[in-house]
Design a protein around this motif. Structure first.
Motif, PDB file in Angstrom:
ATOM      1  N   ASP A 392       0.795  -1.226   0.000  1.00  0.00           N
ATOM      2  CA  ASP A 392       0.000   0.000   0.000  1.00  0.00           C
ATOM      3  C   ASP A 392       0.828   1.276   0.000  1.00  0.00           C
ATOM      4  O   ASP A 392       0.257   2.372  -0.032  1.00  0.00           O
ATOM      5  CB  ASP A 392      -0.959   0.006   1.196  1.00  0.00           C
ATOM      6  N   PHE A 393       2.165   1.176   0.027  1.00  0.00           N
ATOM      7  CA  PHE A 393       2.999   2.380  -0.022  1.00  0.00           C
ATOM      8  C   PHE A 393       3.695   2.491  -1.377  1.00  0.00           C
ATOM      9  O   PHE A 393       4.016   1.486  -2.011  1.00  0.00           O
ATOM     10  CB  PHE A 393       4.048   2.354   1.093  1.00  0.00           C
ATOM     11  N   LYS A 596       6.498   9.776   3.007  1.00  0.00           N
ATOM     12  CA  LYS A 596       5.733   8.720   3.681  1.00  0.00           C
ATOM     13  C   LYS A 596       6.387   7.357   3.537  1.00  0.00           C
ATOM     14  O   LYS A 596       6.067   6.427   4.289  1.00  0.00           O
ATOM     15  CB  LYS A 596       4.306   8.683   3.127  1.00  0.00           C
ATOM     16  N   SER A 597       7.272   7.209   2.559  1.00  0.00           N
ATOM     17  CA  SER A 597       8.011   5.960   2.409  1.00  0.00           C
ATOM     18  C   SER A 597       9.401   6.273   1.877  1.00  0.00           C
ATOM     19  O   SER A 597       9.605   7.274   1.187  1.00  0.00           O
ATOM     20  CB  SER A 597       7.291   4.986   1.465  1.00  0.00           C
ATOM     21  N   ALA A 598      10.341   5.424   2.225  1.00  0.00           N
ATOM     22  CA  ALA A 598      11.719   5.563   1.744  1.00  0.00           C
ATOM     23  C   ALA A 598      12.258   4.171   1.456  1.00  0.00           C
ATOM     24  O   ALA A 598      12.019   3.232   2.225  1.00  0.00           O
ATOM     25  CB  ALA A 598      12.579   6.270   2.784  1.00  0.00           C
ATOM     26  N   TRP A 599      12.974   4.033   0.335  1.00  0.00           N
ATOM     27  CA  TRP A 599      13.391   2.712  -0.140  1.00  0.00           C
ATOM     28  C   TRP A 599      14.855   2.702  -0.572  1.00  0.00           C
ATOM     29  O   TRP A 599      15.386   3.708  -1.030  1.00  0.00           O
ATOM     30  CB  TRP A 599      12.585   2.302  -1.379  1.00  0.00           C
ATOM     31  N   PHE A 600      15.443   1.526  -0.468  1.00  0.00           N
ATOM     32  CA  PHE A 600      16.584   1.185  -1.299  1.00  0.00           C
ATOM     33  C   PHE A 600      16.412  -0.266  -1.731  1.00  0.00           C
ATOM     34  O   PHE A 600      16.268  -1.169  -0.891  1.00  0.00           O
ATOM     35  CB  PHE A 600      17.936   1.339  -0.608  1.00  0.00           C
ATOM     36  N   GLU A 616       3.340   4.877   9.212  1.00  0.00           N
ATOM     37  CA  GLU A 616       1.968   4.425   9.470  1.00  0.00           C
ATOM     38  C   GLU A 616       1.481   4.994  10.789  1.00  0.00           C
ATOM     39  O   GLU A 616       2.000   4.670  11.854  1.00  0.00           O
ATOM     40  CB  GLU A 616       1.910   2.895   9.504  1.00  0.00           C
ATOM     41  N   GLY A 617       0.460   5.841  10.720  1.00  0.00           N
ATOM     42  CA  GLY A 617      -0.109   6.435  11.914  1.00  0.00           C
ATOM     43  C   GLY A 617      -1.278   5.628  12.450  1.00  0.00           C
ATOM     44  O   GLY A 617      -1.545   4.508  11.992  1.00  0.00           O
ATOM     45  N   LYS A 621      -3.271   5.033   8.846  1.00  0.00           N
ATOM     46  CA  LYS A 621      -3.098   6.221   8.004  1.00  0.00           C
ATOM     47  C   LYS A 621      -1.633   6.411   7.643  1.00  0.00           C
ATOM     48  O   LYS A 621      -0.750   6.261   8.481  1.00  0.00           O
ATOM     49  CB  LYS A 621      -3.618   7.453   8.739  1.00  0.00           C
ATOM     50  N   GLN A 622      -1.364   6.748   6.386  1.00  0.00           N
ATOM     51  CA  GLN A 622       0.005   6.996   5.946  1.00  0.00           C
ATOM     52  C   GLN A 622       0.436   8.390   6.394  1.00  0.00           C
ATOM     53  O   GLN A 622      -0.240   9.383   6.109  1.00  0.00           O
ATOM     54  CB  GLN A 622       0.113   6.849   4.427  1.00  0.00           C
TER      55      GLN A 622
END
Length: 763
Positions: A392-393, A596-600, A616-617, A621-622
């Motif tokens: 969902d992100f 709201k999201s961070a990736w590698f 995630e709150g 909730k994002q």
């Protein structure tokens, strides 16, 4: 011969000619008169009736229920054969019908077989349709009464065969004669599967509402009745948005049928409002990562059973032994990397944002396609939704290599008809309007920190994750083609073909992205990650599909070309923090809207790993990750890259593992030499920015010349890397997204180590 006899003989011999009668049919035609056809029809009917009667006499009602009606445990093991979990031991408690509220009984009957109390126990038309569909290979179709479903649950099994369906029909007729309707309904309610490993309505009541069945309200009973159609898809806690809509519609259908049957007052029905059930409580023994590992294996098994047309209740019935592909050493290394690089920095009591951080990671062995390590969250007992498999992100800029892959695979060209290659030059200015055939498409994404790059080649645009370049490239290739390539590489297809998808605006999971990048690492041959090494059911081997396919979804030239470009991201780009001389790395950072999201996500020659951090709150909730660990913006080049690096460094075997990619590209492309510095950018939203020279955002074309050399016009190439700051800077706050701009980007996300200490500057 007398005179009279002679006359009779003469008359007989001449009769056909004198009377003009038809000659008798001869040969095969004499077997197809209407009389004969009628005789055949009667004979076939008689034979069918006789055969059915013989079967009716021959097939007896079994004296006891089958083994599937008595659930066993499912055992999960690691690669060494050590038991991780033992689940599913008889999660069923039979209850008499008198303990089940009458309203709840009516709800189930309304949902499954509204004429149950008056029907003959079988649906001949539905059964015939089911048999026909089975013969024709159409899968599970055709109707069944509650009596037939009870017979299937208790006396037979779930296989979709003609013989099983015929037995079901005959036994149902006999059961209908031997048992009254109340006894049949009680048997059905005690043997049906409701999801959450709950067999029988008492177990379901405990699983969904934490109460005994006799305490259920009508609204709650209607939800359990709705679950019978699709237990997993309709479980509110794990259902997709479509699944939630479907179960709510099914809930309304159940109540409306009750009104139709006069079991519920219409005015009372209007006042009823749907309320989701409670969250599932995990069984003991699934603490830490074990619960996430078991959950992923269970989901994979259910998917495969459904692929074969079998219901998930077959798995819930137990008797399965699942050996996971998890490597204990790699699993321990991933958990350690998460702790040392992230979790030790979090303090939810001191900072609210730290309590919102949900980390997930998946690592895939490219040779086997098996998941060797998985991190689903800090503790399954506290957060059952796995961050490793949730989709969902936004994957953000980790999607950009797929755009390049589609461009290379389709031999695409820019708007001015120049071939798209790693050396092709685009206009990289901030908020550069995307055009298609000379006309704006209404999308002008922002670059990270509002940077104007001017003319920039694709390699450098990938290194610096320039949004404006890949937004234009996606349109140049064609959004439908980009999506097709992404899906073929392993992404789900449930996203729209819109320009913003170029910034990874769809949802994706670390498991999904690890599979996509593993396919690139495997030179374009499809890898569908599997967490299961082997399976047996009651001692017999069960075959799963091979995770590594012989199918090449993109050419080797395409896959290896993208790999070559992504090595630049690590060598001189947003992921330079993980650069090492021990092994080559290809990868991409990603940071989504509002952080709201961070990736590698990246890979060495043989191991693909995706790390994601999600905000995630309350209520799912994002929310933003900004401020995590006491720092500023959390980008792909910060926590995710450091986790990835710590894990990969720990598990890489210098003696056994390949350290360099074996790449084959048609144009023998080599990433261009890294420039001496980076373009100037605003240090904060309020800081001034130097305007671009002639190749500014007002330039008429989105792509400059396709020459392999940097054009003479445009901004002067940067001449030096920024000097690492001597203290913690004030992090820029990403601007709010709007319909025509995106704010995803991938810079290192602050140069300070959270909770103190200077980190190397990440570009």
């Amino acid at each position: 011969m007398g005179r009279a006899e002679a006359r009779r003989a003469q008359k007989k011999g001449s009769r056909p000619a004198e009377g003009g009668g038809k000659p008798k049919k001869t040969g095969i035609r004499r077997f197809f008169t209407w009389k004969m056809l009628l005789a055949y029809f009667v004979a076939v009917i008689g034979l069918g009736v006789g055969s059915f009667y013989a079967l009716y006499l021959y097939v007896d009602v079994p004296g006891d229920g089958n083994a599937a009606a008595k659930a066993q445990s499912n055992v999960y093991k690691n690669q060494k054969g050590e038991v991780i979990a033992r689940l599913g031991e008889v999660n069923r408690e039979e209850v008499p019908l008198t303990k089940i509220p009458e309203d709840v009984q009516h709800a189930v009957v309304a949902a499954e077989n509204k004429n149950f109390w008056t029907d003959p126990g079988v649906d001949l038309k539905g059964t015939a349709r089911g048999i026909l569909n089975t013969v024709m290979g159409r899968g599970k179709q055709g109707g069944s009464t509650i009596t037939q479903q009870y017979v299937k649950n208790y006396y037979l099994d779930q296989r979709q065969t003609v013989s099983r369906k015929v037995k079901e029909l005959i036994i149902s007729l006999k059961v209908q004669d031997k048992k009254d309707k109340s006894e049949i309904l009680a048997g059905y309610l005690n043997t049906s599967y409701f999801g959450r490993n709950a067999s029988g309505i008492q177990a379901a009541s405990r699983a969904y509402y934490g109460k005994d069945v006799d305490k259920l309200t009508l609204e709650e009973g209607a939800y359990l009745a709705a679950l019978l159609q699709a237990p997993s898809q309709y479980d509110w806690d794990t259902a997709t948005d479509a699944g939630k809509r479907n179960v709510e519609a099914r809930w309304n259908y159940v109540l409306d049928k009750m009104v139709e049957k006069k079991w519920l007052d219409a005015d009372k029905r209007k006042a009823m409002k749907f309320q989701p059930p409670g969250k599932p409580k995990p069984p003991a023994g699934l603490t830490g990562q074990n619960g996430y590992l078991v959950q992923a294996a269970r989901q994979e098994m259910i998917r495969d059973l459904k692929r074969q047309g079998r219901p998930e209740s077959d798995f819930a019935a137990g008797g399965w032994t699942i050996t996971l592909s998890i490597d204990p050493k790699k699993q321990a290394a991933l958990e350690k990397a998460m702790k040392s690089q992230l979790l030790d920095d979090l303090d939810a009591k001191a900072r609210e944002v730290d309590g919102h951080v949900q980390p997930g990671a998946v690592s895939v062995d490219v040779k086997t396609g098996h998941v060797v390590a998985l991190f689903g969250g800090q503790d399954f007992m506290k957060h059952q939704l796995s961050n490793a498999t949730r989709g969902d992100f936004q994957p953000a800029s980790t999607f950009k290599p797929l755009i390049l892959a589609s461009a290379l695979q389709n031999e695409s060209t820019t708007q001015d008809k120049q071939p798209i290659t790693p050396s092709t030059t685009y206009n990289g200015d901030n908020k550069r309007p995307v055009v298609d055939k000379g006309a704006p498409v209404g999308f002008a994404p922002e670059n990270e920190d509002y940077t104007d790059y001017g003319p920039i080649n694709v390699q450098m645009a990938m290194n610096k994750s320039v949004n404006s370049v890949f937004a234009q490239m996606a349109v140049d290739v064609g959004l439908a083609k980009v999506k097709k390539t992404a899906v073929e590489l392993g992404m789900k297809s449930d996203f729209d073909e819109v320009p913003s998808m170029s910034l990874g605006s769809m949802g994706a999971s670390p498991l999904e992205m690890a599979g996509v990048y593993a396919t690139l690492d495997n030179h374009g041959k499809k890898i569908t990650p599997s967490i299961i090494k082997s399976v047996s059911w009651k001692g017999e081997a069960y075959k799963l599909p091979n995770p590594v396919s012989d199918e090449r979804v993109v050419s080797r030239n395409t896959a290896d070309g993208v790999t070559s470009v992504m090595t630049g991201v690590v060598d001189d780009g947003t992921a330079s923090v993980i650069s090492t001389g021990r092994y080559q790395v290809a990868g991409k950072t990603g940071t989504s809207d509002d952080n709201k999201s961070a990736w590698f996500t990246g890979y060495t020659p043989g191991l693909a790993t995706s790390v994601g951090l999600f905000g995630e709150g309350p209520g799912g909730k994002q929310v933003t990750l900004q401020g995590t660990g006491g720092g500023g913006r959390v980008a792909g080049g910060s926590y995710p890259a450091r986790i990835w690096s710590a894990y990969t460094s720990a598990v890489f075997d210098d003696d056994e593992d390949d350290s360099k990619f074996k790449l084959e590209t048609e144009d023998k492309y080599v990433p261009p030499a890294a420039p001496a510095g980076t373009p100037s950018a605003a240090a904060s939203p309020g800081a001034s920015r130097s305007p671009s020279p002639s190749a500014s955002a007002h330039s008429p074309s989105p792509s400059s010349s396709a020459s392999r050399n940097t054009p003479s016009h445009g901004p002067t190439p940067p001449t030096g890397r920024p000097t690492p700051p001597t203290g913690r800077p004030t992090p820029p706050v990403p601007p709010s997204p709007n319909p025509t701009s995106g704010t995803t980007g991938d810079t290192g996300g602050g140069n300070t180590r959270p909770n103190g200490g200077i980190q190397p500057q990440t570009p």
